[in-house]
Motif scaffolding. Structure first.
Motif, PDB file in Angstrom:
ATOM      1  N   HIS A 170      -1.384  26.520   2.492  1.00 59.56           N
ATOM      2  CA  HIS A 170      -2.236  25.689   1.647  1.00 59.56           C
ATOM      3  C   HIS A 170      -3.680  25.669   2.165  1.00 59.56           C
ATOM      4  O   HIS A 170      -3.938  25.174   3.256  1.00 59.56           O
ATOM      5  CB  HIS A 170      -1.648  24.269   1.661  1.00 59.56           C
ATOM      6  CG  HIS A 170      -2.368  23.281   0.821  1.00 59.56           C
ATOM      7  ND1 HIS A 170      -2.834  22.081   1.308  1.00 59.56           N
ATOM      8  CD2 HIS A 170      -2.694  23.309  -0.485  1.00 59.56           C
ATOM      9  CE1 HIS A 170      -3.406  21.412   0.345  1.00 59.56           C
ATOM     10  NE2 HIS A 170      -3.337  22.122  -0.766  1.00 59.56           N
ATOM     11  N   ARG A 171      -4.586  26.236   1.396  1.00 55.63           N
ATOM     12  CA  ARG A 171      -5.997  26.426   1.816  1.00 55.63           C
ATOM     13  C   ARG A 171      -6.034  27.254   3.100  1.00 55.63           C
ATOM     14  O   ARG A 171      -6.880  27.032   3.970  1.00 55.63           O
ATOM     15  CB  ARG A 171      -6.696  25.072   2.037  1.00 55.63           C
ATOM     16  CG  ARG A 171      -6.474  24.059   0.925  1.00 55.63           C
ATOM     17  CD  ARG A 171      -7.160  22.742   1.182  1.00 55.63           C
ATOM     18  NE  ARG A 171      -6.645  21.689   0.313  1.00 55.63           N
ATOM     19  CZ  ARG A 171      -6.933  20.406   0.401  1.00 55.63           C
ATOM     20  NH1 ARG A 171      -7.784  19.993   1.317  1.00 55.63           N
ATOM     21  NH2 ARG A 171      -6.403  19.525  -0.424  1.00 55.63           N
ATOM     22  N   HIS A 179     -12.310  23.454  -1.601  1.00 48.21           N
ATOM     23  CA  HIS A 179     -11.424  22.506  -2.276  1.00 48.21           C
ATOM     24  C   HIS A 179     -12.170  21.493  -3.138  1.00 48.21           C
ATOM     25  O   HIS A 179     -11.836  21.281  -4.298  1.00 48.21           O
ATOM     26  CB  HIS A 179     -10.533  21.755  -1.274  1.00 48.21           C
ATOM     27  CG  HIS A 179      -9.646  20.773  -1.970  1.00 48.21           C
ATOM     28  ND1 HIS A 179     -10.010  19.460  -2.169  1.00 48.21           N
ATOM     29  CD2 HIS A 179      -8.446  20.932  -2.563  1.00 48.21           C
ATOM     30  CE1 HIS A 179      -9.055  18.847  -2.849  1.00 48.21           C
ATOM     31  NE2 HIS A 179      -8.098  19.713  -3.109  1.00 48.21           N
ATOM     32  N   ASN A 234      -2.294  32.669  -4.307  1.00 45.64           N
ATOM     33  CA  ASN A 234      -2.275  31.619  -5.325  1.00 45.64           C
ATOM     34  C   ASN A 234      -3.707  31.103  -5.495  1.00 45.64           C
ATOM     35  O   ASN A 234      -4.246  30.446  -4.604  1.00 45.64           O
ATOM     36  CB  ASN A 234      -1.321  30.512  -4.866  1.00 45.64           C
ATOM     37  CG  ASN A 234      -1.286  29.293  -5.795  1.00 45.64           C
ATOM     38  OD1 ASN A 234      -0.717  28.273  -5.415  1.00 45.64           O
ATOM     39  ND2 ASN A 234      -1.875  29.365  -6.958  1.00 45.64           N
ATOM     40  N   GLU A 294      -6.062  28.647  -7.182  1.00 45.13           N
ATOM     41  CA  GLU A 294      -6.091  27.396  -7.953  1.00 45.13           C
ATOM     42  C   GLU A 294      -7.469  27.204  -8.567  1.00 45.13           C
ATOM     43  O   GLU A 294      -8.470  27.139  -7.843  1.00 45.13           O
ATOM     44  CB  GLU A 294      -5.727  26.190  -7.065  1.00 45.13           C
ATOM     45  CG  GLU A 294      -5.719  24.919  -7.912  1.00 45.13           C
ATOM     46  CD  GLU A 294      -5.531  23.627  -7.130  1.00 45.13           C
ATOM     47  OE1 GLU A 294      -5.118  23.645  -5.959  1.00 45.13           O
ATOM     48  OE2 GLU A 294      -5.838  22.583  -7.742  1.00 45.13           O
ATOM     49  N   LYS A 354     -10.222  25.023  -9.935  1.00 48.75           N
ATOM     50  CA  LYS A 354     -10.593  23.614  -9.760  1.00 48.75           C
ATOM     51  C   LYS A 354     -11.540  23.171 -10.877  1.00 48.75           C
ATOM     52  O   LYS A 354     -12.646  22.677 -10.615  1.00 48.75           O
ATOM     53  CB  LYS A 354     -11.259  23.438  -8.385  1.00 48.75           C
ATOM     54  CG  LYS A 354     -10.256  23.386  -7.239  1.00 48.75           C
ATOM     55  CD  LYS A 354      -9.498  22.081  -7.256  1.00 48.75           C
ATOM     56  CE  LYS A 354      -8.546  21.938  -6.083  1.00 48.75           C
ATOM     57  NZ  LYS A 354      -7.493  20.946  -6.362  1.00 48.75           N
ATOM     58  N   PHE A 377      -4.460  22.165 -12.300  1.00 54.11           N
ATOM     59  CA  PHE A 377      -4.089  20.901 -12.934  1.00 54.11           C
ATOM     60  C   PHE A 377      -4.645  20.874 -14.361  1.00 54.11           C
ATOM     61  O   PHE A 377      -4.276  20.014 -15.148  1.00 54.11           O
ATOM     62  CB  PHE A 377      -4.666  19.713 -12.148  1.00 54.11           C
ATOM     63  CG  PHE A 377      -3.965  19.459 -10.834  1.00 54.11           C
ATOM     64  CD1 PHE A 377      -2.730  18.827 -10.809  1.00 54.11           C
ATOM     65  CD2 PHE A 377      -4.528  19.857  -9.630  1.00 54.11           C
ATOM     66  CE1 PHE A 377      -2.083  18.584  -9.603  1.00 54.11           C
ATOM     67  CE2 PHE A 377      -3.891  19.614  -8.412  1.00 54.11           C
ATOM     68  CZ  PHE A 377      -2.653  18.980  -8.407  1.00 54.11           C
ATOM     69  N   LEU A 399       0.328  22.990 -12.168  1.00 53.07           N
ATOM     70  CA  LEU A 399       0.256  21.954 -11.129  1.00 53.07           C
ATOM     71  C   LEU A 399       0.427  20.580 -11.768  1.00 53.07           C
ATOM     72  O   LEU A 399      -0.168  20.294 -12.817  1.00 53.07           O
ATOM     73  CB  LEU A 399      -1.098  22.024 -10.425  1.00 53.07           C
ATOM     74  CG  LEU A 399      -1.213  23.025  -9.270  1.00 53.07           C
ATOM     75  CD1 LEU A 399      -2.671  23.273  -8.926  1.00 53.07           C
ATOM     76  CD2 LEU A 399      -0.451  22.548  -8.041  1.00 53.07           C
ATOM     77  N   PHE A 403       4.201  21.567  -3.632  1.00 52.47           N
ATOM     78  CA  PHE A 403       3.168  21.223  -2.658  1.00 52.47           C
ATOM     79  C   PHE A 403       3.284  19.758  -2.268  1.00 52.47           C
ATOM     80  O   PHE A 403       3.896  18.984  -3.003  1.00 52.47           O
ATOM     81  CB  PHE A 403       1.781  21.529  -3.233  1.00 52.47           C
ATOM     82  CG  PHE A 403       1.343  20.586  -4.315  1.00 52.47           C
ATOM     83  CD1 PHE A 403       1.776  20.733  -5.633  1.00 52.47           C
ATOM     84  CD2 PHE A 403       0.510  19.514  -4.034  1.00 52.47           C
ATOM     85  CE1 PHE A 403       1.371  19.860  -6.633  1.00 52.47           C
ATOM     86  CE2 PHE A 403       0.099  18.627  -5.033  1.00 52.47           C
ATOM     87  CZ  PHE A 403       0.542  18.817  -6.325  1.00 52.47           C
ATOM     88  N   ILE A 434       4.427  25.219  -0.513  1.00 55.92           N
ATOM     89  CA  ILE A 434       3.008  25.265  -0.160  1.00 55.92           C
ATOM     90  C   ILE A 434       2.796  24.263   0.977  1.00 55.92           C
ATOM     91  O   ILE A 434       3.134  23.084   0.842  1.00 55.92           O
ATOM     92  CB  ILE A 434       2.140  24.931  -1.395  1.00 55.92           C
ATOM     93  CG1 ILE A 434       2.444  25.925  -2.532  1.00 55.92           C
ATOM     94  CG2 ILE A 434       0.662  24.944  -1.030  1.00 55.92           C
ATOM     95  CD1 ILE A 434       1.775  25.618  -3.863  1.00 55.92           C
TER      96      ILE A 434
END
Ligand code: G3P
Ligand code: MG
Length: 241
Positions: A9-10, A51, A109, A111, A113, A144, A164, A209, A229
């Motif tokens: 994760h990150r 992030h 992955n 994501e 944002k 998301f 998500l 996650f 995750i």
């Protein structure tokens, strides 16, 4: 039962400053099967790996990524907030992560944002980079912002997407089918046998996650999810195998 993939994760963000080269290299050293990164858009339209919407928490600078040019962003130190040993780490652009991973057998992955700021043409730009690097088989795009995931599928139905979510949704596997997603990416509190069973029946993956504690890693890894995750890929590999 196949063991779940361990997705950093990150990067290995429990052991290095999140979303930096140091965190990604540690994830590779720790034997992660995948790396999760977060993407925003700069003022000059570059795909920035970070992030938060702002650089304040993870750099020595201040302000919105979307108000800064890449040149301004590259001046920032993205390591010293975490520890002096990491001074000099930089915020990366997506291309730098793709360069690092293109020859590696690892899942990426990405994501998006774009839940707060509706970055213009973020989907098109990310898809173009994936095409340039010919890495679509190794990538899953999550967000998301599910409207954005729908747009990804409309632009290129062969790119994998992951939904998500945090809430305890009703029949999320039906929702995933409706928006043509390949995977659900739930907060790990939401994992129930019914969810795992229905996803399996519908060939929908579950990447959950953020699973960090040893007890959580041990319990969740036995429930039949496809990916976990975690900030601690080394710990996860020791516990899960
Ligand atoms: O992709 C899983 C996880 O990263 C989602 O939440 O806030 O850590 O990006 P966040
Ligand atoms: Mg993320």
């Amino acid at each position: 039962m196949k063991r779940p993939l361990v997705i950093a994760h990150r990067g290995a963000s429990g052991d290095a400053p999140e979303n930096t080269l140091a965190a990604y290299k540690k994830a590779l050293d720790f034997g992660a099967d995948g790396i999760e990164i977060d993407i925003h858009l700069s003022k000059d339209g570059r795909l920035i790996v970070c992030h938060d919407e702002k650089v304040d928490r993870t750099t020595d600078g201040k302000g919105l990524i979307n108000d800064m040019t890449l040149r301004e962003i590259k001046r920032l130190d993205a390591g010293s907030w975490y520890g002096e040993a990491y001074r000099g780490e930089k915020i990366l652009v997506l291309e730098e992560v793709l360069d690092l991973l293109r020859e590696k057998d690892i899942l990426l992955n990405i994501e998006l944002k774009n839940g707060i700021i509706p970055y213009r043409q973020l989907e098109e730009k990310v898809l173009q980079r994936i095409k340039d690097y010919r890495m679509k088989e190794k990538i899953i795009i999550s967000s998301f912002n599910h409207t954005s995931l729908m747009k990804i599928k409309q632009l290129n139905q062969s790119i994998k997407t992951g939904v998500l979510y945090v809430a305890a949704l009703v029949e999320p596997w039906e929702y995933a089918k409706k928006i043509k997603a390949d995977a659900l990416h739930p907060l790990f509190y939401n994992i129930r046998p019914e969810l795992v069973r229905n996803c399996r029946q519908s060939s929908i993956d579950i990447n959950t996650f953020v699973v960090n504690e040893a007890i959580e890693l041990s319990l969740i890894s036995k429930l039949g999810v496809s990916g976990i995750i975690t900030n601690y890929p080394d710990r996860a590999r020791r516990i899960i195998g």
